[in-house]
Design a protein around this motif. Structure first.
Motif, short mmCIF file in Angstrom:
data_model
loop_
_atom_site.label_atom_id
_atom_site.label_comp_id
_atom_site.label_asym_id
_atom_site.label_seq_id
_atom_site.Cartn_x
_atom_site.Cartn_y
_atom_site.Cartn_z
N MET A 193 0.84 -1.19 0.00
CA MET A 193 0.00 0.00 0.00
C MET A 193 0.88 1.25 0.00
N ASP A 251 1.23 5.54 0.28
CA ASP A 251 0.62 6.71 0.90
C ASP A 251 0.66 7.88 -0.08
N GLU A 267 -8.41 4.71 -8.27
CA GLU A 267 -9.13 3.45 -8.10
C GLU A 267 -8.94 2.55 -9.32
N GLY A 293 -5.83 0.01 -9.73
CA GLY A 293 -5.75 -1.29 -9.09
C GLY A 293 -4.70 -1.39 -8.00
N VAL A 294 -4.00 -0.29 -7.72
CA VAL A 294 -2.97 -0.27 -6.69
C VAL A 294 -3.60 0.17 -5.37
N ARG A 295 -3.29 -0.53 -4.29
CA ARG A 295 -3.83 -0.18 -2.98
C ARG A 295 -3.13 1.07 -2.46
N TYR A 296 -3.90 1.97 -1.88
CA TYR A 296 -3.31 3.24 -1.42
C TYR A 296 -4.10 3.79 -0.24
N ARG A 297 -3.43 4.70 0.49
CA ARG A 297 -4.07 5.52 1.50
C ARG A 297 -3.97 6.96 1.04
N GLU A 351 4.89 1.34 -6.36
CA GLU A 351 4.65 0.08 -5.66
C GLU A 351 5.81 -0.88 -5.87
#
Length: 400
Positions: A1, A3, A22, A25-29, A121
């Motif tokens: 993930m 930031d 969104e 497809g990469v997870r993020y905060r 990532e």
């Protein structure tokens, strides 16, 4: 993930950016602030803890990037993406010069955003350090002898046959490392390599590097301040990524320069060798340099303070020097003007022409300190140098 810190001009723009995030497809905060680039300095600590800074500001221009540059100088690993209306060539060029990696316009390109996030990532997943041990040699003032030390360190390391050694000359104004190392100008320079950076591979690098010995190469500096000013931090990133896989030891001579390029070199380093002299002007600058290193995220434990031309009878002794700097001295190199001048006049490294001198032996000890070897494999570096380095110095070519 990863930031992400987003400065958005409006809620609508923030929503459009989030859609693209969104879709990647990469997870993020995500931390979102509404306003302009002028607010960056107010949130510097929070921004520097992020992996990606996205700035959405329709009023960006080439002369208004000071806040972004200041932020990126303090966080060399931070990726930055600018989003604005159709950016001018001047803005895009200025942005990349201060370290911005992505300049996008509305409507946002889905693939460009996805590629940027994927790149971040991947970098986070890779081991922080791999391959060659990279040491940056820096100073606070010209005349400290940093280049002479760098050249002789490289030669001393290369005397150990199992190591492949590369010296990169980032001291761009004069770029005389090639003359100190091999008494001849380089075939190509760092500027030549960066001009073809999009084609960078092992073959291109080999064509641009100066091959001093089978296991010792030099990537020479531009030697021209105008050409040096055109070099971009991301170009150096690609070069250092390549050379880490090809060498065992990489030395980078940055001299007294602090700019986006040398700051990026510091970010890639495993250790920093700070060269000082027992002189108030050098110490004043060195103390400030150490403060800057800390501000850039490099702790004192990463820095090795080396006193060049050490004089035990000098008015500024070691305890006084250490109190002034707020740091311990790791090593001292003695003064030997006669041997140094002889080596310079012959165009050969000091560790070759005067291997029995105190200065050459001190450089050998410094090499072992910066690139430690296991006890069972360690033997006399200078003895290897005697066995492997050509006995006859290279002759100066006519016109050089």
């Amino acid at each position: 993930m990863i930031d992400i810190f987003l400065i958005a001009a409006s809620i609508e723009n923030a929503q459009r950016i989030v859609v693209r995030l969104e879709e990647s497809g990469v997870r993020y905060r995500l931390h979102t602030l509404y306003g302009s680039v002028l607010q960056l300095t107010m949130h510097a600590r929070l921004v520097r803890s992020a992996d990606l800074l996205i700035v959405d500001d329709a009023n960006l221009h080439a002369h208004g990037l000071d806040g972004i540059e200041e932020t990126l100088v303090g966080a060399p690993a931070l990726h930055c993406m600018l989003v604005t209306q159709t950016p001018s060539t001047a803005l895009a060029s200025a942005a990349r010069r201060v370290g911005v990696r992505h300049v996008l316009s509305w409507p946002l390109d889905r693939q460009a955003v996805a590629d940027a996030l994927t790149q971040i990532e991947v970098e986070r997943r890779e081991p922080e350090r791999r391959g060659a041990r990279v040491v940056v040699l820096a100073s606070s003032k010209g005349g400290s002898g940093t280049t002479l030390i760098a050249v002789n360190l490289a030669c001393a390391l290369a005397a150990q046959r199992e190591r492949r050694v590369l010296l990169i000359d980032l001291s761009q104004q004069f770029a005389d490392a090639s003359l100190l190392m091999a008494n001849r100008p380089p075939p190509m320079t760092l500027a030549d390599l960066c001009s073809r950076n999009e084609q960078l591979d092992a073959a291109l690098f080999d064509a641009c590097a100066m091959h001093v010995r089978a296991n010792l190469d030099l990537l020479a500096g531009a030697g021209d301040p105008l050409k040096a000013a055109e070099l971009l931090p991301e170009q150096l990133d690609r070069i250092l990524t390549l050379v880490r896989e090809r060498y065992d030891a990489v030395l980078i001579d940055v001299g007294p320069s602090l700019n986006p390029l040398t700051i990026r070199a510091l970010a890639h380093s495993d250790a920093i060798c700070m060269v000082v002299r027992q002189n108030p002007l050098y110490l004043h600058g060195a103390r400030r340099m150490l403060e800057i290193f800390r501000e850039l995220g490099h702790p004192l434990s990463k820095v090795r303070v080396v006193v060049n031309q050490y004089d035990k009878n000098a008015q500024i002794n070691l305890p006084m020097l250490e109190r002034t700097l707020g740091a311990k001295v790791a090593h001292q190199l003695p003064r030997d003007d006669l041997r140094v001048n002889e080596a310079l006049s012959r165009g050969v490294p000091l560790v070759t022409s005067a291997r029995d001198s105190g200065l050459a032996q001190g450089i050998g000890l410094l090499a072992n300190m910066l690139w430690p070897v296991s006890a069972e494999r360690r033997r006399s570096m200078l003895g290897r140098l005697l066995a492997t380095w050509p006995k006859r110095p290279p002759q100066l070519k006519p016109g050089v």
